[in-house]
Design a protein around this motif. Structure first.
Motif: not given
Lengths: 872, 872
Positions: B606, B589, B581, B696, B610
Motif C-alpha cells: 500500500r 494489494l 486506496l 481510510t 501511496q
C-alpha cells in the motif's frame, strides 16, 4: 467489500463442518444398520452381544474424537508387538544357550550347535523377507524419512511388509547377531499406523486424508522408538530428529501421547508377566545420587565424546564401504545374486564362529547376549580394582569379563574392535535389522573402557576435599553409549534415551556434553547412517544446511536456477506438445499464457499431456476419420460401380468394425483419458495397439518418431501376416496407401490447437523470486516437501529450481572430474541480463509486459526479447 | 536443454560463495586495518596487546564458524546473568528475613518490615520498567512467539528493554511475591541474542541476515529456559512448544548446544561459589530407585493429572478475568492510569499482609521463600504419618508445615487456595514476571496434598507382596508440579523440566501420564496462558488446530476466502489507484494483468502505491506545471503589457521560487520515491505539504477527498493568513483562480496511466488453490509465517485469504451475537459458480482464458463474466 463476509465465516465453517459430519454419521449409521440387518440373519447366541458391541463402538466413534482412539490403539498394538517380539527373541536366545550348555561334553558339537542356530535363523529371515516383501529389509528409517517428506514409496506400507518385517526381525534378533530392533521398529510402527488407518477408514471418513496420514505416520515413528526402549520422550525426540527436517508442534503432542501409552503398556506387560516388580527402566542403573561425578572428570567425558564422534563417522564410513564394495565386485555380485541366501549365511557363520565362547569368544565375552552385555556395562562395580572388587565376587554378567590370563582392559579393547566391524558388516545383511543397539553397545564398551582406566588411574577418586568418592565406570559407559549412538545417527536425543533406559538422569551434563561433541565431530566428517543409506539407495532427499555454512545465506535462486525452462503455452498446437514431450523428461511442465508474455498459469503433469496427445491421435478418432473417408470413398466407388468380390468382403468387415468403433467414439468424450483398448482380433497387432509411449531419447526430427509407431510397423506386418489373416488385419490398416493417408491425417491433427479442457492443471505451483536466498529456498523446499519450484518475476516465468539443483548447490559437490570448467551461468551474469539489481530488472520485466499491452491495441512490432529467444 | 547447467552448478555456487565470502573478508579486513590504524594513535601500554587481541579475534572469526562462537557467547552471558540475578535475589530475600527476624520483639515493627520491603521493591520495579522500557513488563513469551512468527515488534529487542527487564525482574523476584523468572528469562535471552547479534555484526556480515536472526532467537529462547532451571533438554523442548508452531530440526541443534553450555556454566558457577560440591540438579530429590511407585498408585497420579488440568484452565481463566476486569472498570482504570504505581503497591501490600508469618501466614508456611517451599514439597519424608515422621524431627523447611493446632492437610489446602489467586493476581502486575514458577509451586503443593492423603490412607504402602514400600508423597509433588505447569502452559515438556530439576527420572511414567491428562483437559477448556495473553494484548496470532477437530480436514479455502479482492491492474490509471486506496485498508494489494484476465502478477504494498500517487500529484510536478502555465501567461501578459506593481512583485517572487523548483524537478527522476520535501517557507503550509495520507474511512466520491487536501484548505488559509505573508504563501497557491486550475490539473493527472517502473513489486506472493483444505492452509500459513495468501485458479486471481479469515474459520467463534444469520457464502455455493467440482470449474476458468485469447484477434464481444462483475 473486502472483509464483508469474514464475520460470519465462523458460523458458516461451523455449520458446514456439522453438515459434513452429520452426513458422515448418517452414512456410517446406514452402514451400521445394514450390518445390524446382516447380523440378524446370523444364527447363534452371541448375535445380540455383537449388536451391543457394534452399538458401543458406534457410540465410541461418534462421541470421542477419533484421533486419540487411533493413537491409543496404535500404542496398544505396538506395545503388544514389541513385547511379544521381545518374548520370542528371549526364548530363541535361551534355546541357543540351552543347546550350547547341554552339549558341554563335546566342543565340536557345541560349536556346531552355537553356529548352526544363528545361521539357520538368519537364512530363514533373509529368505522369508526376500520372498514375502523385499521392502522389509534393513532399518526402515531412511524410507520413513523419505515418506514423511511426501514421497510415495510403493509397497512400503503394506500388510505383507508388516508380516515380513515382524517375523524377519524376530528371527534376526533371535539369532544373537549384533543387530538392533529400534530402526525396524520405527518402520513396523509406521506400517501398523498405515494399516490401522486403513482399517479405521471403514468407520470414518477422515482416515483417507493424506496430510492426516502423514501426521499419524510421524506419531507412529515416535511410538516405534518409544515402545522399543520404553522411552517415550526420547522416542519422540529421536524420531523427530531422524525423520523430519521441519516439525509441527501439534504432531509432537500426538507422538508424546501415543509413545507414552505404548511405553506404559509395554512395561505393564512386563509387570504382569512377573518379570518386574513394578514399572522401572529397561536397563536400570543404580549410581549414587549425591555425588554422581566430579567436575574434574568432565575432560574425560569430553574425550569420550570426541572419540565417539570419530568412531561414529568411521562406523558410517565402514558400513558404506562394505555396501559399495559388495556392489562393485561384479563377480561376487553375480554369484550372490544367484544364491541370495549365501551371503547372510556366510557372514553369520563367520561372526558366530568368532564369538564361540570356548574359542575366540572368551576374549570378548562371547557368551553374553546384547542385553546381558549392556547390563554388565551399566553395573555399579569397578572391574579393574582387583582388591576391592574381589569382595563382590563378580556377580552375574560381570563374571564374563574376567579372563584368567588377560586383563579386563584387553578384553574390552578386543570386544570393541571385533564388535565394531561385526556390527558394520551385520547391518548390511538383507534382513530387517537396525544399527542403533549394536552401536549403543560399542559406545557403552568404549565408555566403560575409559571409565575403568580412570578408576585404575584414580583409585580414590579425584575429589580432594577429604570425602572419597570413587569413580563410577558405569557412568562412563552411559556417556559412551549415548555419544556413539548420537554420532552415528546425528542426534542429540540419544541423551534422553539413555536417561529413560537407565532410569537415572544424574549424569545429564556429561552425557549432553559428550553427545554434543560427538555430534559436532561426526557431522563434520560423515553424513548420518540413515542419510548414508538414503544416498546408497538413491532415495530422493535434500541435504541439511549444516553448521556455520553462512555462505549459503549469500547464494540466491538466480544463481542456481535453470533458466531454460520447458513450458507449453495456452495456445500451442499438439505438435509443440509433442516436441516438448520428446525433448524433456520432467514430471511436470509449466503452462504459460504465451511465449511472449511467459505469464505462468500453472503446471501440468507429463502424464496428462501424454494422454492429451494420445487422445488426439487415438485409434477411435483415427477410425472415425477412416470411416468418414471410406464413406466418401464408397460414394465414389458406387459411382464407379465395379467392385470385386474381395473388395466387398473387405468392406463388409470394415463396416462391422466401424460399428463397434462408432460406439466407442460416442463413449469416448465422457471418459477419455485412460481407456482400455478393445482386445485386438490379431494378437500380433498389439504392438501397434499400445498407447503412445513417446521415446524420451534425443530425437530431433520428432515427426518421424510418431510415424515409426503408427505407420512403418504395419508395413512390415502386412507382409509377414498369412493371407487368411489379411482381412481382419486390414481392418486397422486397410492398405499401404491408407497408411500414408493416416500419416497425413496425423500431421493435420498435430497442427490443431490443444484443448486443455479435460486436463488436470495445478493452478498454483510454488513460485520463488530470483532474489530468494538459498537458505530460504531450502527452508521452503523442506517445509513443503517440494520437488521443484518455478522462479517468476512479476508473473513471468524465468526459471525453475528442482531438488537436484538445490542439492548440488548445498553440497557444493562437483561430479565433473578433471578439468575445471567455467560455470556456464557466469556468462549469464556477465552479460547483465538479470544479474544487476532487483528493482532494475523488475522494472525491465514490467516494461516488457507494458510494451506487450500497448502492442495489443497498436500494430505489433516484434521486439526480440529474452523470452522469445528462449522459446525457440 | 533442461538440466544442462545442473552439473556445474555446484562449482558455480561454490565459487560464487567463495567470491562473496572473500569480498566480505576483504571488506572486514579493511575495516580491521582501519581499526588497527586507529589503535596506533592510541597512547598507552596495552595498545600492542589490543592489536594481538584483535588479530586473535580475527583468526577466531575467520577460522571457526561464527555460529557456535555466537552460541557459546550467548550461553556464557546468559549463565552469568542468571547466576548474578539469582545471587541478588537470594540477597534480597535474605535481607527481608534478617529484618523480619531482627525485629522479633515487636510484631507491629515486624509487620511493617515484612510489608514495606516487597512494596518498595515492586513499586521500584514497576516504576523503573515504566520509565525505561514499558515493553519489559510481563512474561515476554507471548511477544517472542509473535516475533518468531515473523512479526516485527518495535522496541522489544533493544538494550533499554534488556536493562529494564533484568533490573526489574531482580527487584520483582527479590520482593518474595509469587512470581517466576522463567518467562522473562526467555525474553532476556532473546534480548541478549539480539544485542549480541548486533555486536557481532561489527565483525562479520552474516549477522545481518534476517532468517539467521530468527534462528538465533529460537536458540536463545531455549537458552533462556535452560539456564533458568539448569535444564537444557527441558529448556529446548519447552521453548519449542511455547514459541513455535513449526520447528526446524537444525535449530533444535543450536538450542541444545547453547542451552547445555549455559546450564553447565550456570551450575559450575554454583560449584565455584562453594554452594554445591559438584554439578547436581537444582532441586535434587532422593527418592528410592528400586521401587519408585506401585502400579496401583497410577490412578492416583491420573487423578492428580486431571485435577491439574482443571486447575490450569481455571488459573488461565482467573488471570484473564482479572486483566479484563481491571480494564473494563473505567473508574478504576482512570484512577490507576493517573497513579500507575498504586496498583502494584496495593496488590503487594495485600499479598504480603496475608503471608505475614505471625498472622495468617502461619497457616500457609508464609515465612518460606519459593525455593524453600519447593524443597520442602520434594523432600523424602512423609508429613502426615505422625508416628514415624516424629523421628526425623521435621528437619529444615518441613518444620514450617507443622502447625500446632491445624493438621498438615488444612495447611496445604489453605496454601493452595491462597497461592492460587495470589499468583493469578500477581502475574498481572506491571513488572517483569513469569507465571511458571508460582504455578509449578501450586502444582507441587497439590501433588503433595494427594501424596500425603495416600500415605495416610495406606500407611504401609499398597504393594501386597510382603515387602513394605511406603508411599512417597514427594513423588506426587513432582507429578503435580509437572501436571499443573503443563496445563497452564499447554506443554508436555514440563515433564522433562521436572526430571532435570529434581535430577531423578524414576517417576517418568506417572509424570508423563499426569502431564498428558492435564494437557488434554486444559486444552479443551482454555487457551494456554501465553495464548491468552496474546489475545488480551491483541498480538497477531494463529490458533492451533487442536485435537480431534477432524472436521477441519473437510473445509476448503473456497469456503473461507474473501472473493471480493481489491486489486489494481497493470494498465490502470491513477484514479483507480486512488479509489482502491480510499476504499480498502489492506497492507498489500494484488496486481493483476487486466480486469478481464485477472491473471495475478504480484502484490504491491500500500505504501508503494501511496508514494506513486503522491509522486504523481507532487508539489514539484505541480510547480512545474504552474511554471509552464505562468510562462505561457507571461507571454500573454507581455502581449497585454500593462502590469501593476503588485503583480510584478508577485511574479518576481514566483520566478525565484521557480528556479528552486526547477532544480528539484531535475533531481526527482533519479530518486523519486521517498523524497524529503524542502523546508517550507511558511510554517502553516506544512499542513498542505505533508505527503498524501488518504483517509481510510468510507468515502464514496473519492475525488472530493483529494480536493479537500489540496485545494480547499488553501482557500481558508488564504483568508486567515496575514497580508504580509501573502506573497510567499501565494508562491504555492498564487490565487483562488489558480487553485481551481490546480484541481483541474489534478483531475488530468489522475486520468494518466500508472507507471509501475519504480515501484517495488513482490512478484511471487503466496498462492493457494480453491480446493486447498483448511488444514493445509493452516500448515502453510504457520510454516511460512504468512499474513495473507491469494487464491488463484490457473493464474487467475479469484480470492484472498488472510490470517483473519483463517482464524475465524479455525476458532469457529461467532462474534455476531443474537440472531443467527445465514452464512453469506452459502448463496455462493448454492448458485454453483464454483462449488461443484474442481475439474469442472477449472475447465470453465480455462474457457474464459481461451475466449480472451481468441478475442484478441477477433473483434471482442463483451461477455459479462464473473470477474467483470466483481471488478465493479
Amino acid at each position: 467489500m473486502y472483509g464483508r463476509y469474514t464475520q460470519e465465516l465462523g458460523v458458516y465453517a461451523k455449520e458446514e463442518a456439522a453438515r459434513l459430519r452429520e452426513s458422515g454419521q448418517r452414512r456410517s449409521a446406514s452402514d451400521r444398520s445394514r450390518t445390524l440387518d446382516l447380523l440378524e440373519y446370523e444364527k447363534g447366541r452371541c448375535a445380540k452381544c455383537r449388536i451391543y458391541t457394534v452399538r458401543c463402538q458406534k457410540f465410541l466413534i461418534s462421541r470421542v474424537g477419533e484421533d486419540w482412539i487411533f493413537l491409543i490403539l496404535l500404542g496398544l498394538v505396538m506395545a503388544l508387538v514389541s513385547w511379544v517380539m521381545d518374548f520370542c527373541i528371549a526364548i530363541c536366545l535361551q534355546a541357543q544357550k540351552w543347546m550350547y550348555g547341554g552339549l558341554d561334553s563335546n566342543v565340536l558339537l557345541q560349536y556346531l550347535a552355537w553356529v548352526t542356530y544363528p545361521v539357520v535363523l538368519i537364512t530363514f529371515s533373509a529368505g522369508f523377507t526376500q520372498i514375502l516383501a523385499p521392502q522389509a529389509v534393513g532399518s526402515g528409517i531412511p524410507e520413513m524419512k523419505t515418506i514423511l517428506r511426501g514421497v510415495v514409496l510403493k509397497e512400503y506400507l503394506t500388510f505383507k511388509t508388516f508380516v515380513a518385517k515382524v517375523i524377519g526381525l524376530t528371527c534376526a534378533l533371535g539369532s544373537g547377531m549384533p543387530l538392533g530392533k529400534e530402526g525396524p521398529f520405527v518402520h513396523v510402527a509406521s506400517l501398523c499406523a498405515a494399516l490401522l488407518s486403513k482399517f479405521m477408514s471403514l468407520f470414518g471418513g477422515i482416515y483417507e486424508n493424506e496430510s492426516r496420514n502423514i501426521e499419524m505416520l510421524a506419531a507412529a515413528c515416535a511410538v516405534g522408538v518409544g515402545c522399543c526402549f520404553a522411552a517415550p520422550i526420547g522416542g519422540v525426540l529421536f524420531s523427530i530428529e531422524v525423520t523430519s527436517t521441519f516439525f509441527a508442534v501439534r504432531n509432537y503432542w500426538r507422538g508424546f501421547f501415543a509413545a507414552t501409552f505404548s511405553a506404559f503398556i509395554f512395561r505393564v506387560l512386563a509387570v504382569w508377566n512377573r518379570d518386574e516388580e513394578t514399572i522401572t527402566a529397561l536397563f536400570k542403573t543404580n549410581f549414587r545420587l549425591d555425588f554422581p561425578f566430579d567436575l574434574q572428570e568432565l575432560p574425560a567425558f569430553a574425550v569420550v565424546g570426541i572419540a565417539s564422534g570419530f568412531g561414529g563417522a568411521l562406523f558410517v564410513y565402514l558400513n558404506r564401504l562394505i555396501v559399495v564394495f559388495m556392489r562393485k565386485q561384479k563377480a561376487i555380485n553375480k554369484f550372490l545374486m544367484k544364491k541370495r541366501l549365501l551371503f547372510p549365511a556366510l557372514v553369520t557363520l563367520c561372526i558366530s564362529t568368532l564369538t564361540f565362547p570356548p574359542g575366540f569368544g572368551q576374549f570378548m565375552a562371547g557368551q553374553l547376549t546384547q542385553k546381558e552385555t549392556l547390563q554388565a556395562f551399566f553395573d555399579n562395580l569397578t572391574w579393574s580394582k582387583q582388591g576391592l572388587a574381589e569382595e563382590f565376587d563378580y556377580m552375574g554378567h560381570s563374571q564374563a569379563w574376567r579372563h584368567p590370563q588377560v586383563s579386563v582392559f584387553v578384553v574390552l579393547v578386543i570386544f570393541i574392535i571385533m564388535k565394531f566391524w561385526m556390527s558394520a558388516l551385520a547391518t548390511t545383511l538383507p534382513v530387517p535389522c537396525g544399527a542403533f543397539m549394536p552401536v549403543f553397545l560399542i559406545g557403552a564398551a568404549f565408555g566403560r573402557l575409559v571409565g575403568e582406566s580412570m578408576a585404575a588411574w584414580f583409585p580414590d577418586g579425584i575429589h580432594s576435599d577429604g570425602t572419597i568418592y570413587p569413580i563410577v565406570p558405569g557412568g562412563y559407559a552411559v556417556v559412551g553409549a549415548a555419544a556413539l549412538s548420537g554420532a552415528v545417527t546425528h542426534t542429540v536425543s540419544t541423551a534422553v534415551i539413555v536417561f529413560e533406559l537407565t532410569g537415572q538422569i544424574s549424569h545429564i551434563l556429561p552425557v549432553m556434553i559428550a553427545v554434543i561433541l560427538a555430534n559436532a565431530v561426526a557431522q563434520s566428517l560423515q553424513p548420518s547412517l540413515y542419510d548414508s543409506i538414503i544416498r546408497i539407495k538413491k532415495l530422493p532427499y535434500l541435504p541439511e544446511l549444516g553448521w556455520g555454512h553462512h555462505e549459503k545465506y549469500n547464494i540466491r535462486v538466480e544463481d542456481i536456477m535453470v533458466r531454460d525452462v520447458r513450458y507449453i503455452t495456452l495456445n500451442c498446437c499438439y505438435r509443440d506438445l509433442h516436441n516438448v514431450l520428446l525433448t524433456g523428461h520432467l514430471k511436470t511442465l509449466a503452462l504459460v499464457e504465451s511465449a511472449e508474455s511467459m505469464i505462468l498459469l500453472g503446471s501440468i503433469e507429463r502424464s496428462q499431456l501424454q494422454s492429451l496427445l494420445s487422445q488426439q491421435l487415438s485409434r477411435t478418432r483415427r477410425l472415425e476419420y477412416i470411416r468418414e473417408r471410406s464413406v466418401a470413398e464408397k460414394k465414389r466407388l458406387s459411382e464407379v460401380s465395379n467392385p470385386s468380390s474381395e473388395d466387398s468382403n473387405m468392406r463388409a468387415s470394415q463396416e462391422v468394425r466401424f460399428q463397434i468403433s462408432t460406439e466407442e467414439s460416442s463413449l469416448s468424450p465422457a471418459r477419455p483419458v485412460s481407456q482400455k483398448p478393445l482386445k485386438p482380433a490379431l494378437k500380433r497387432s498389439s504392438v501397434v495397439e499400445r498407447p503412445i509411449e513417446i521415446p524420451t531419447g534425443p530425437h530431433d526430427n520428432s515427426g518421424i518418431a510418431l510415424k515409426n509407431l503408427f505407420c512403418l510397423r504395419p508395413f512390415s506386418f502386412s507382409f509377414v501376416g498369412k493371407p487368411s489373416m489379411m482381412p481382419s488385419f486390414l481392418t486397422y490398416f486397410p492398405s499401404p496407401l491408407c497408411v500414408l493417408q493416416i500419416a497425413e491425417w496425423e500431421e493435420k491433427q498435430l497442427d490443431e490447437q490443444v484443448n486443455f479442457n479435460n486436463c488436470k492443471i495445478d493452478p498454483a505451483p510454488f513460485q520463488l523470486v530470483e532474489r530468494t536466498s538459498l537458505h530460504k529456498t531450502h527452508t521452503i523446499f523442506s517445509l513443503l516437501g517440494l520437488d521443484h519450484a518455478y522462479v517468476t518475476s512479476i508473473g513471468r516465468l524465468i526459471g525453475v529450481v528442482s531438488l537436484k539443483e538445490l542439492r548440488k548447490a548445498i553440497e557444493g559437490s562437483v561430479t565433473v572430474k578433471g578439468v575445471k570448467v567455467r560455470p556456464p551461468l557466469a556468462s549469464f551474469r556477465d552479460s547483465g541480463t538479470t544479474g544487476t539489481s532487483s528493482s532494475e530488472s523488475e522494472a525491465t520485466e514490467l516494461h516488457k509486459l507494458w510494451d506487450r499491452h500497448r502492442s495489443i491495441s497498436l500494430p505489433r512490432e516484434h521486439v526480440p526479447s529474452e523470452s522469445d529467444e528462449k522459446s525457440q
